[in-house]
Design a protein around this motif. Structure first.
Motif, PDB file in Angstrom:
ATOM      1  N   LEU A   1      -1.471  -4.088  -3.201  1.00 24.31           N
ATOM      2  CA  LEU A   1      -2.448  -5.146  -3.130  1.00 24.31           C
ATOM      3  C   LEU A   1      -2.587  -5.678  -1.708  1.00 24.31           C
ATOM      4  O   LEU A   1      -3.687  -5.981  -1.277  1.00 24.31           O
ATOM      5  N   TYR A   2      -1.459  -5.811  -1.031  1.00 22.11           N
ATOM      6  CA  TYR A   2      -1.503  -6.327   0.332  1.00 22.11           C
ATOM      7  C   TYR A   2      -2.289  -5.418   1.267  1.00 22.11           C
ATOM      8  O   TYR A   2      -2.856  -5.871   2.255  1.00 22.11           O
ATOM      9  N   LEU A   3      -2.312  -4.138   0.940  1.00 25.44           N
ATOM     10  CA  LEU A   3      -3.024  -3.182   1.788  1.00 25.44           C
ATOM     11  C   LEU A   3      -4.496  -3.053   1.405  1.00 25.44           C
ATOM     12  O   LEU A   3      -5.223  -2.284   2.015  1.00 25.44           O
ATOM     13  N   GLY A   4      -4.897  -3.766   0.354  1.00 23.79           N
ATOM     14  CA  GLY A   4      -6.284  -3.698  -0.073  1.00 23.79           C
ATOM     15  C   GLY A   4      -6.602  -2.479  -0.918  1.00 23.79           C
ATOM     16  O   GLY A   4      -7.762  -2.097  -1.045  1.00 23.79           O
ATOM     17  N   CYS A   6      -6.839  -1.947  -4.063  1.00 27.15           N
ATOM     18  CA  CYS A   6      -6.992  -2.505  -5.412  1.00 27.15           C
ATOM     19  C   CYS A   6      -7.384  -1.451  -6.441  1.00 27.15           C
ATOM     20  O   CYS A   6      -6.997  -1.544  -7.603  1.00 27.15           O
TER      21      CYS A   6
END
Length: 124
Positions: A1-4, A6
């Motif tokens: 999630l932190y890396l986008g 999704c």
């Protein structure tokens, strides 16, 4: 999630939800077998069958309303009788729609013999 990423998380979430259906189907089938084939007429077994089946019935109904009705009539609350083969077939008809594999559902082992019960081996 932190890396986008999704989309990857969404795919994993779908897999998790699909795998959560497996124990519900297994439980419903186990108690359908105990009540319908082994003659276990206890309130506990009937309640277990109803509880497991009611947890998955909305998913079945989205796939096939007639199969959901078959399951409900055989192991739902206040079912008058239980035909395991009808219940098993109604579930099996929807494995593809539910995104579960027959091999994941398995069968029911007789703890006394170590063999599968007649009519409830994996993927019969």
């Amino acid at each position: 999630l932190y890396l986008g990423l999704c989309d990857l998380v969404n795919d994993i979430q779908v897999l998790i939800v699909n795998h959560m259906k497996i124990p519900l189907i297994q439980g419903a089938l186990k108690y359908a077998y105990k009540v319908g084939e082994l003659g276990d007429d206890s309130d506990k077994s009937k309640a277990e069958a109803a509880a497991f089946s009611h947890a998955i019935l909305p998913e079945i109904a989205e796939c096939n309303e007639a199969d959901a009705e078959t399951i409900y009539q055989n192991i739902g609350y206040n079912a008058q009788s239980t035909d395991f083969n009808k219940v098993y077939d109604a579930f099996k008809n929807n494995f593809d729609c539910l995104k579960v594999e027959c091999e994941e559902i398995g069968g029911l082992v007789n703890s006394d013999t170590g063999d599968y019960y007649d009519g409830f081996a994996p993927c019969q």
